[in-house]
Structure formats: structure tokens, C-alpha cells
Design an enzyme around this catalytic site. Structure first.
Site, PDB file in Angstrom:
ATOM      1  CG  ASP A 162       7.667  -6.126   7.071  1.00  0.00           C
ATOM      2  OD1 ASP A 162       6.151  -6.221   7.420  1.00  0.00           O
ATOM      3  OD2 ASP A 162       8.269  -6.793   7.567  1.00  0.00           O
ATOM      4  CG  ASP A 222      -4.152  -4.287   2.187  1.00  0.00           C
ATOM      5  OD1 ASP A 222      -3.218  -3.739   2.822  1.00  0.00           O
ATOM      6  OD2 ASP A 222      -4.436  -6.135   1.657  1.00  0.00           O
ATOM      7  CG  HIS A 278       3.732  -4.634   5.121  1.00  0.00           C
ATOM      8  ND1 HIS A 278       4.015  -5.044   6.296  1.00  0.00           N
ATOM      9  CD2 HIS A 278       2.261  -4.369   5.477  1.00  0.00           C
ATOM     10  CE1 HIS A 278       2.389  -5.504   7.091  1.00  0.00           C
ATOM     11  NE2 HIS A 278       1.620  -4.832   7.312  1.00  0.00           N
ATOM     12  CD  GLU A 329       1.004  -7.558   2.992  1.00  0.00           C
ATOM     13  OE1 GLU A 329       0.586  -5.612   2.721  1.00  0.00           O
ATOM     14  OE2 GLU A 329       0.860  -7.433   4.136  1.00  0.00           O
ATOM     15  NE  ARG A 350      -6.760 -10.484   8.348  1.00  0.00           N
ATOM     16  CZ  ARG A 350      -6.214  -9.366   7.633  1.00  0.00           C
ATOM     17  NH1 ARG A 350      -5.385  -9.682   7.412  1.00  0.00           N
ATOM     18  NH2 ARG A 350      -6.124  -8.180   8.756  1.00  0.00           N
ATOM     19  CD  GLU A 410       1.140  -0.133   5.331  1.00  0.00           C
ATOM     20  OE1 GLU A 410       1.333  -0.861   5.180  1.00  0.00           O
ATOM     21  OE2 GLU A 410       0.018  -0.499   6.027  1.00  0.00           O
ATOM     22  CG  HIS A 439      -2.491  -9.762  11.414  1.00  0.00           C
ATOM     23  ND1 HIS A 439      -1.365  -9.910  10.313  1.00  0.00           N
ATOM     24  CD2 HIS A 439      -3.330  -8.260  10.876  1.00  0.00           C
ATOM     25  CE1 HIS A 439      -1.569  -8.890   9.198  1.00  0.00           C
ATOM     26  NE2 HIS A 439      -2.429  -8.903   9.676  1.00  0.00           N
ATOM     27  CD  GLU A 493      -1.090  -2.144  -0.331  1.00  0.00           C
ATOM     28  OE1 GLU A 493      -1.420  -1.718  -0.017  1.00  0.00           O
ATOM     29  OE2 GLU A 493      -0.933  -3.461   1.570  1.00  0.00           O
TER      30      GLU A 493
HETATM   31  C1  LIG Z   1      -4.756  -4.195   6.452  1.00  0.00           C
HETATM   32  C2  LIG Z   1      -4.679  -5.428   5.733  1.00  0.00           C
HETATM   33  O1  LIG Z   1      -5.118  -6.063   5.826  1.00  0.00           O
HETATM   34  C3  LIG Z   1      -3.129  -6.229   7.080  1.00  0.00           C
HETATM   35  O2  LIG Z   1      -3.585  -6.460   8.206  1.00  0.00           O
HETATM   36  C4  LIG Z   1      -2.217  -5.459   6.911  1.00  0.00           C
HETATM   37  O3  LIG Z   1      -0.956  -5.736   7.542  1.00  0.00           O
HETATM   38  C5  LIG Z   1      -1.378  -4.861   5.816  1.00  0.00           C
HETATM   39  O4  LIG Z   1      -1.396  -5.832   4.357  1.00  0.00           O
HETATM   40  C6  LIG Z   1      -0.966  -3.650   5.475  1.00  0.00           C
HETATM   41  O5  LIG Z   1      -1.287  -3.406   3.708  1.00  0.00           O
HETATM   42  O6  LIG Z   1      -0.713  -3.366   6.339  1.00  0.00           O
HETATM   43 MG   LIG Z   2      -1.144  -5.082   2.678  1.00  0.00          MG
END
Ligand SMILES: C[C@H](O)[C@H](O)[C@@H](O)[C@@H](O)C(=O)O
Ligand SMILES: [Mg+2]
Length: 407
Positions: A304, A226, A331, A281, A60, A351, A34, A253
């Protein structure tokens, strides 16, 4: 007798002992993905729990999603072999690694992943259990598995029992599922842009975006939302129902706060039959995921591996999920999840986070930190692409590292 194993002692065939543990920070993308500069889809008015405050709604970064930066853990064996890993954690995680966790590794046989994990977790339980401390433990655990693989000359996926399929297939997370479809991914996960604070106008925008993407992607392409912990049960229920009825949403999600197990259980009951509820995650350890599964909070868990406790803990999480018939779709965490997913029957896909600003093209997820990071081609990565010792990647020597603490 030559090669005999001393009774009560370690295996006579032990590996080179661990000599040094070092922790560094790095900034600018990478594991703290991020942490992007300039215009990027991943920081474009995405709904979060902070969206109730207008001043924190557009970005963010404005509320500090990138304050930590990357944690880089290096574990050097006596023979000079170095295992490393990257995750989210920055300077505070460096302190935990150098001043607390390192003592449980230095002088030890790297094969002792279970005992080392147990000592790292229970020695920090009084101030850890989730979040930053588990990120730090995860980083150490991943570096340890990388070292173990390098010392044995085997990829981590071989140490985990070997691939159960010839290739990994991916869905893509990003603002352009239509482009992801053209790139061969099996689905596209959109970030949700508007939460409850933006009322019915925001809901209509959420549905309109999804409907537009459904029109561009056709009826069979997976589309997911998401919600990054931004909703309440009522809003999530209404969004789920409309997104399912009008746009064939595949899953919703992380709609709620990770602590609201009761809310997730209610959302799962409220959700239309066929729509999947997913989360995890920002959950940690086997105990956290047991809570999600035993309270029937979701259909798919999404740990994650750099935040839930590392490979050693994810093995336990995945086994428990398997006994309950739940899928484990980690994640996105680059090679650290790929080596795991390819060895699990209950992880049929993975993913891929699209880190190109558009995103209009596939770029390595943890760029620029990892060299040799495999990327999906036509939405897939061959299992054979993982056949390099450890996690099969190298730390980019051009990325500046800072070691804030020593021990
Ligand atoms: C896209 C989402 O807002 C997050 O930035 C991402 O990192 C996470 O939630 C995801 O599932 O990839
Ligand atoms: Mg996510």
C-alpha cells in the site's frame, strides 16, 4: 554565466523551497476507509487475527481497526503552492510529522525526494521501520510528490516516466463480485468471513459463499479471497486446496501474519499449482518486500503506497520485484496507486476498493476527503484521466480537519 549550475551547489534552476509542513487528522472514511458508520460490508463478520475472541468476531471496529483515523499532510512552498496527501495515521502520525519529520523538509528544495526520504527513515529507524511511522513517512512522501507535480505542472505519473498503457483495468474488492462483474471489473475479491476458531462449520460457509459467487459469476471471472491475516498454515492450505478444486479461486490473499515469512513460504509450497499466493499490504520498505520475495513467500506483492514508504520507496520495491519477475499490484489506495501502476510494466492491473456499503455501485474510494478522484467506468480508468498536476485531486474543504500539534 546566466543559468550556470554552481559547482557543488543545488541546481540554479531550483524550485520554490518548502516553507511549511502541517499535519491534520480527519475522521469518517476517506483514507482510513475502515472508519465507516452503520451497516457496511467492510465490517460484517470478516475474519481477522482477533476472530479467536468471540467478542471481537462480528466487527473489526470492535477491536479498533478505525482507532487511528486519517492523516492529512500539507506541504506549502514559498510561492504558496500546497501539496497534500492522505493516508492512515491520525493523531499519533501527526505528532511524528510535526515534531520529527518536518525538520527534514522545511527550507529544502522539493526535488530532493531521495535525500528527504533517507533522512526521514534513518532518523526514525530506532523506533519506526514499519507500521505507523512508515505510514507517516509515506504521507509526507506522497504530499511531496504532489507538491513537486504541482510546481512543475505535471501529473505524478509523468514524473515517474509516463504511462506504459492507455488505461488502468481493475478488479473490485467487496462483498458482491457478481455486481462487480456486471460493472465491468475483471475480477472480484471477497473478504473471508470465518477463520480457524469457527472450525469445519466456518470452512463450509467459506466454501459455500465462494461456490455461490462462482455460480453467479461464471467460470472465467476472477474470484479471490482476502483473509486479512486471520489464518494459520494448515487452515490456509485446506482452504486453498478446496477453493481451487471446487471454485477455481485465483488467489488467496494475506492468509497469515505479515511477520510469518516462514509460514508464507510453506503455504506457497503447499498451494495447488495455478493458485496464486499474494500478500504485502501490511509490509513496509524495500527490505520487508525483499524478505517476501527472497523467501519465496508469494506470487504477487501488494504494497500500500500510503503504508509501505510512499512513492519514493515503492519505486525501489517495484524495481526489485521486476528483477524477480514478480507482479506488484498495490493495495487499493486511490490515486496514489493509480499514478504508479499506470507507469509499471509489472503492474498490469489494479485494485479498486468498493466503498459503497452494499456494495452495489462505484463510489470514490477516499470519499469524502478527495475532490476530483477518478473512479473506474466499466472497470477501467483512462490514463488521460490522470493528466492533472500532482495526484490530480483536491482536499474537500467541507471535511473538518484538526491540527493536534504544531512546531
Ligand atoms: C477486504 C479486506 O478485509 C480489507 O478490508 C481490505 O482493505 C484489504 O485487505 C484489501 O486488500 O482491499
Ligand atoms: Mg487485502
Amino acid at each position: 554565466m546566466a543559468g550556470s549550475v554552481p559547482i557543488g551547489g543545488g541546481c540554479a534552476m531550483g524550485l520554490s523551497k518548502i516553507k511549511h509542513v502541517r499535519a491534520f487528522t480527519a475522521t469518517g472514511g476517506g483514507a482510513d476507509y475502515h472508519d465507516q458508520q452503520g451497516a457496511h460490508w467492510i465490517d460484517d463478520h470478516i475474519a481477522t487475527p482477533m476472530s479467536r475472541y468471540p467478542e471481537y468476531r462480528q466487527s473489526r471496529r470492535s477491536f479498533g481497526i478505525n482507532v487511528l483515523g486519517t492523516l492529512v499532510v500539507e506541504i506549502e512552498a514559498e510561492d504558496g503552492t500546497i501539496g497534500f496527501a492522505v493516508t492512515t495515521g491520525g493523531e499519533p502520525a501527526c505528532y511524528i510529522v510535526e515534531r520529527h519529520l518536518a525538520r527534514f523538509l522545511e527550507g529544502r528544495d522539493p526535488v530532493e525526494v531521495e535525500k528527504i526520504w533517507d533522512q526521514m527513515y534513518f532518523s526514525t529507524q530506532y523506533y519506526g521501520r514499519k507500521g505507523l511511522v512508515i505510514n507517516a513517512i509515506s504521507g509526507v512522501d506522497l504530499a511531496l510528490w504532489d507538491l513537486l507535480g504541482k510546481l512543475r505542472g505535471e501529473p505524478v505519473c509523468h514524473l515517474l516516466g509516463g504511462a506504459v498503457r492507455d488505461e488502468l483495468q481493475f478488479y473490485a474488492t467487496g462483498a458482491r463480485p457478481d455486481i462487480a462483474r456486471d460493472l465491468g471489473f475483471i475480477g472480484g475479491k471477497l473478504p473471508l468471513h470465518h477463520g480457524p476458531a469457527e472450525g469445519s462449520e466456518g470452512m463450509e460457509k467459506n466454501i459455500a459463499l465462494l461456490a455461490d459467487m462462482r455460480g453467479k459469476c461464471g467460470d472465467d471471472f476472477w474470484l479471490m479471497y482476502d483473509c486479512w491475516m486471520s489464518l494459520d498454515v494448515d487452515y490456509a492450505t485446506r482452504l486453498a486446496q478446496r477453493a481451487w478444486d471446487e471454485c477455481g479461486l485465483k488467489w488467496i490473499e494475506e492468509a497469515l501474519s505479515p511477520d510469518d515469512y516462514w509460514g508464507y513460504a510453506q503455504l506457497k509450497k503447499n498451494a495447488p499449482r495455478g493458485l496464486l499466493v499474494t500478500t504485502g499490504e501490511h509490509e513496509a520498505t524495500r527490505w520487508g518486500f525483499r524478505m517476501l520475495l527472497d523467501m519465496e513467500c508469494c506470487d504477487i506483492i501488494q504494497p500500500d503506497v500510503g503504508w509501505c514508504g510512499g512513492i519514493t520507496e515503492l519505486i525501489k520495491i517495484a524495481h526489485y520485484a521486476d528483477t524477480r519477475g514478480a507482479m506488484v499490484i498495490p493495495h487499493g489506495s486511490s490515486v496514489y496507486s493509480y499514478h504508479f501502476v499506470v507507469t509499471r510494466h509489472n503492474s498490469p492491473f489494479a485494485e479498486f476498493l468498493m466503498m459503497h456499503p452494499g456494495p452495489t455501485e462505484v463510489v470514490p474510494m477516499f470519499a469524502p476527503q478527495l475532490l476530483g478522484e477518478p473512479v473506474p467506468v466499466n472497470g477501467r480508468i483512462r490514463a488521460s484521466a490522470l493528466d492533472r498536476p500532482g495526484f490530480g485531486v483536491d482536499l474537500n474543504p467541507d471535511v473538518p480537519l484538526h491540527r493536534p500539534y504544531t512546531h
